[in-house]
Design a protein around this motif. Structure first.
Motif, PDB file in Angstrom:
ATOM      1  N   MET A 138       0.834  -1.199   0.000  1.00  6.89           N
ATOM      2  CA  MET A 138       0.000   0.000   0.000  1.00  6.89           C
ATOM      3  C   MET A 138       0.876   1.258   0.000  1.00  6.89           C
ATOM      4  O   MET A 138       1.828   1.355   0.758  1.00  6.89           O
ATOM      5  N   LYS A 139       0.540   2.192  -0.828  1.00  9.71           N
ATOM      6  CA  LYS A 139       1.310   3.431  -0.870  1.00  9.71           C
ATOM      7  C   LYS A 139       1.084   4.232   0.404  1.00  9.71           C
ATOM      8  O   LYS A 139      -0.001   4.219   0.978  1.00  9.71           O
ATOM      9  N   ILE A 140       2.128   4.960   0.824  1.00 13.22           N
ATOM     10  CA  ILE A 140       2.038   5.729   2.068  1.00 13.22           C
ATOM     11  C   ILE A 140       0.914   6.738   2.005  1.00 13.22           C
ATOM     12  O   ILE A 140       0.169   6.921   2.964  1.00 13.22           O
ATOM     13  N   LYS A 141       0.766   7.408   0.858  1.00 16.20           N
ATOM     14  CA  LYS A 141      -0.240   8.472   0.753  1.00 16.20           C
ATOM     15  C   LYS A 141      -1.665   7.943   0.879  1.00 16.20           C
ATOM     16  O   LYS A 141      -2.589   8.702   1.157  1.00 16.20           O
ATOM     17  N   ASN A 142      -1.847   6.618   0.666  1.00 19.89           N
ATOM     18  CA  ASN A 142      -3.172   6.016   0.796  1.00 19.89           C
ATOM     19  C   ASN A 142      -3.364   5.316   2.140  1.00 19.89           C
ATOM     20  O   ASN A 142      -4.408   4.724   2.381  1.00 19.89           O
ATOM     21  N   SER A 143      -2.347   5.371   2.991  1.00 18.77           N
ATOM     22  CA  SER A 143      -2.428   4.725   4.295  1.00 18.77           C
ATOM     23  C   SER A 143      -3.430   5.453   5.185  1.00 18.77           C
ATOM     24  O   SER A 143      -3.402   6.682   5.282  1.00 18.77           O
ATOM     25  N   PRO A 144      -4.331   4.712   5.841  1.00 13.42           N
ATOM     26  CA  PRO A 144      -5.309   5.343   6.743  1.00 13.42           C
ATOM     27  C   PRO A 144      -4.637   6.170   7.840  1.00 13.42           C
ATOM     28  O   PRO A 144      -5.141   7.227   8.223  1.00 13.42           O
ATOM     29  N   ILE A 145      -3.510   5.686   8.359  1.00 13.45           N
ATOM     30  CA  ILE A 145      -2.804   6.403   9.418  1.00 13.45           C
ATOM     31  C   ILE A 145      -2.227   7.708   8.885  1.00 13.45           C
ATOM     32  O   ILE A 145      -2.350   8.768   9.519  1.00 13.45           O
ATOM     33  N   PHE A 146      -1.607   7.650   7.706  1.00 16.50           N
ATOM     34  CA  PHE A 146      -1.042   8.849   7.088  1.00 16.50           C
ATOM     35  C   PHE A 146      -2.127   9.882   6.803  1.00 16.50           C
ATOM     36  O   PHE A 146      -1.965  11.080   7.091  1.00 16.50           O
ATOM     37  N   LEU A 147      -3.244   9.424   6.252  1.00 14.97           N
ATOM     38  CA  LEU A 147      -4.358  10.334   5.949  1.00 14.97           C
ATOM     39  C   LEU A 147      -4.930  10.941   7.225  1.00 14.97           C
ATOM     40  O   LEU A 147      -5.277  12.125   7.266  1.00 14.97           O
ATOM     41  N   SER A 148      -5.002  10.147   8.284  1.00 13.14           N
ATOM     42  CA  SER A 148      -5.534  10.639   9.559  1.00 13.14           C
ATOM     43  C   SER A 148      -4.655  11.730  10.148  1.00 13.14           C
ATOM     44  O   SER A 148      -5.151  12.693  10.734  1.00 13.14           O
ATOM     45  N   ILE A 149      -3.333  11.581   9.996  1.00 12.97           N
ATOM     46  CA  ILE A 149      -2.405  12.615  10.461  1.00 12.97           C
ATOM     47  C   ILE A 149      -2.595  13.891   9.652  1.00 12.97           C
ATOM     48  O   ILE A 149      -2.600  15.001  10.203  1.00 12.97           O
ATOM     49  N   LEU A 150      -2.799  13.737   8.342  1.00 15.58           N
ATOM     50  CA  LEU A 150      -3.055  14.908   7.484  1.00 15.58           C
ATOM     51  C   LEU A 150      -4.347  15.608   7.893  1.00 15.58           C
ATOM     52  O   LEU A 150      -4.408  16.851   7.936  1.00 15.58           O
ATOM     53  N   PHE A 151      -5.369  14.828   8.206  1.00 17.04           N
ATOM     54  CA  PHE A 151      -6.648  15.413   8.636  1.00 17.04           C
ATOM     55  C   PHE A 151      -6.483  16.159   9.963  1.00 17.04           C
ATOM     56  O   PHE A 151      -7.116  17.207  10.188  1.00 17.04           O
ATOM     57  N   THR A 152      -5.625  15.623  10.846  1.00 18.59           N
ATOM     58  CA  THR A 152      -5.361  16.286  12.127  1.00 18.59           C
ATOM     59  C   THR A 152      -4.668  17.624  11.900  1.00 18.59           C
ATOM     60  O   THR A 152      -5.007  18.630  12.538  1.00 18.59           O
ATOM     61  N   ILE A 153      -3.714  17.648  10.990  1.00 19.43           N
ATOM     62  CA  ILE A 153      -3.034  18.898  10.642  1.00 19.43           C
ATOM     63  C   ILE A 153      -4.033  19.888  10.063  1.00 19.43           C
ATOM     64  O   ILE A 153      -3.998  21.087  10.368  1.00 19.43           O
ATOM     65  N   LEU A 154      -4.949  19.372   9.232  1.00 15.20           N
ATOM     66  CA  LEU A 154      -5.991  20.222   8.654  1.00 15.20           C
ATOM     67  C   LEU A 154      -6.827  20.882   9.744  1.00 15.20           C
ATOM     68  O   LEU A 154      -7.155  22.072   9.655  1.00 15.20           O
ATOM     69  N   ALA A 155      -7.148  20.118  10.798  1.00 15.07           N
ATOM     70  CA  ALA A 155      -7.951  20.644  11.900  1.00 15.07           C
ATOM     71  C   ALA A 155      -7.241  21.787  12.623  1.00 15.07           C
ATOM     72  O   ALA A 155      -7.885  22.678  13.181  1.00 15.07           O
ATOM     73  N   LEU A 156      -5.897  21.760  12.610  1.00 15.71           N
ATOM     74  CA  LEU A 156      -5.114  22.803  13.289  1.00 15.71           C
ATOM     75  C   LEU A 156      -4.953  24.058  12.440  1.00 15.71           C
ATOM     76  O   LEU A 156      -4.632  25.127  12.968  1.00 15.71           O
ATOM     77  N   VAL A 157      -5.179  23.913  11.139  1.00 12.11           N
ATOM     78  CA  VAL A 157      -4.969  25.047  10.229  1.00 12.11           C
ATOM     79  C   VAL A 157      -5.940  26.191  10.512  1.00 12.11           C
ATOM     80  O   VAL A 157      -5.541  27.366  10.571  1.00 12.11           O
ATOM     81  N   PHE A 158      -7.199  25.868  10.726  1.00  8.88           N
ATOM     82  CA  PHE A 158      -8.233  26.901  10.835  1.00  8.88           C
ATOM     83  C   PHE A 158      -8.091  27.779  12.083  1.00  8.88           C
ATOM     84  O   PHE A 158      -8.127  29.006  11.976  1.00  8.88           O
ATOM     85  N   PRO A 159      -7.916  27.198  13.286  1.00 12.85           N
ATOM     86  CA  PRO A 159      -7.693  28.059  14.453  1.00 12.85           C
ATOM     87  C   PRO A 159      -6.378  28.822  14.370  1.00 12.85           C
ATOM     88  O   PRO A 159      -6.263  29.932  14.896  1.00 12.85           O
ATOM     89  N   THR A 160      -5.376  28.239  13.682  1.00 10.69           N
ATOM     90  CA  THR A 160      -4.089  28.914  13.528  1.00 10.69           C
ATOM     91  C   THR A 160      -4.231  30.161  12.657  1.00 10.69           C
ATOM     92  O   THR A 160      -3.690  31.230  12.982  1.00 10.69           O
ATOM     93  N   ILE A 161      -4.967  30.036  11.572  1.00 12.62           N
ATOM     94  CA  ILE A 161      -5.204  31.183  10.681  1.00 12.62           C
ATOM     95  C   ILE A 161      -5.964  32.269  11.428  1.00 12.62           C
ATOM     96  O   ILE A 161      -5.620  33.456  11.354  1.00 12.62           O
ATOM     97  N   ALA A 162      -7.011  31.859  12.160  1.00 13.76           N
ATOM     98  CA  ALA A 162      -7.794  32.827  12.927  1.00 13.76           C
ATOM     99  C   ALA A 162      -6.925  33.529  13.959  1.00 13.76           C
ATOM    100  O   ALA A 162      -6.994  34.756  14.124  1.00 13.76           O
ATOM    101  N   GLY A 163      -6.082  32.758  14.650  1.00 13.71           N
ATOM    102  CA  GLY A 163      -5.201  33.335  15.663  1.00 13.71           C
ATOM    103  C   GLY A 163      -4.209  34.311  15.064  1.00 13.71           C
ATOM    104  O   GLY A 163      -3.907  35.355  15.669  1.00 13.71           O
ATOM    105  N   ALA A 164      -3.712  33.994  13.869  1.00 12.69           N
ATOM    106  CA  ALA A 164      -2.755  34.883  13.200  1.00 12.69           C
ATOM    107  C   ALA A 164      -3.408  36.205  12.822  1.00 12.69           C
ATOM    108  O   ALA A 164      -2.823  37.283  13.020  1.00 12.69           O
TER     109      ALA A 164
END
Length: 254
Positions: free
Chosen positions: A1-27
């Protein structure tokens, strides 16, 4: 399985996505030196609303349907009463009215936060990690949800209270994930998340013996709920086998 399709890898990306919005607002808030509480809430509301739209777009583009992500009705059970009482306990800490406070803007914010974070952690992350098994989905989404609150340390928040928040976030995420697993619905976790944040904003105060005690009590109650749901979802092997044996016993004729 390719890394980019790994459920764990995607979940980490989704977690980073969740941090983007409050970070932008805070900035934006920091750059513009905004001090009005209502304006701050509106900026954060706008950021999390963008997060909701982007998350829904990702869901629509995925191989899953919205129902697969938990968009379905749920049946209320007795544990719901326990959670209501659990939330009302926070009012023993008193109500804090801050300058520039607006109930409307606060409501908009907590609703946006509740929807956005639940769609990401109990929607996207939970669903993709389910490929690794239900236990991995429950524990993994909870750990990532708790990890996301480490960002509070970067904003200069109180170290001890941040550690309590991380512990609380993990336990809260654990119970919400178990509820999703049990009911197959994400609706109640969204409602609970928004309601909890609303009450937390109203009862937020400087760290003291009472506020810390409330946090610890909440954590203990969440542990109790987590154990209850875990046992319901994953009954002990011996109990399951015993039930099977009882069901397989031949009936004795007269």
């Amino acid at each position: 399985m390719k890394i980019k399709n790994s459920p764990i890898f995607l979940s980490i990306l989704f977690t980073i996505l969740a941090l983007v919005f409050p970070t932008i607002a805070g900035a934006i808030i920091a750059i513009k030196s905004i001090s009005s509480l209502s304006t701050i809430y509106l900026i954060q509301f706008a950021a999390f609303t963008c997060g909701i739209l982007i998350t829904l777009w990702i869901m629509k583009k995925s191989k899953f349907s919205l129902q697969d992500f938990g968009f379905r009705k749920f049946k209320a059970e007795t544990w719901l009463v326990v959670i209501v009482v659990f939330e009302l306990i926070a009012f023993f800490n008193g109500i804090t009215i801050k300058d520039g406070f607006s109930v409307l803007t606060l409501l908009l914010l907590v609703i946006a936060v509740g929807i956005c974070e639940e769609l990401i952690f109990r929607g996207l992350v939970f669903k993709y990690l389910s490929a690794k098994g239900l236990k991995v989905a429950i524990l993994g989404s909870s750990i990532l949800f708790g990890f996301g609150h480490l960002a509070n340390l970067l904003s200069g928040a109180n170290f001890f209270m941040t550690l309590l928040q991380i512990a609380f976030a993990f336990l809260f995420g654990l119970v919400c994930a178990e509820i999703v697993a049990k009911t197959k619905s994400i609706i109640f976790p969204i409602i609970w998340h928004a309601s909890h944040d609303f009450i937390a904003f109203l009862t937020d105060s400087e760290p003291n013996v009472l506020s810390v005690s409330m946090y610890v009590l909440h954590c203990l109650l969440l542990i109790g709920l987590a154990i209850y749901f875990w046992r319901a979802l994953f009954p002990k092997k011996e109990t399951t086998e015993l039930m099977k044996l009882n069901n397989e016993k031949p009936e004795i004729g007269v």
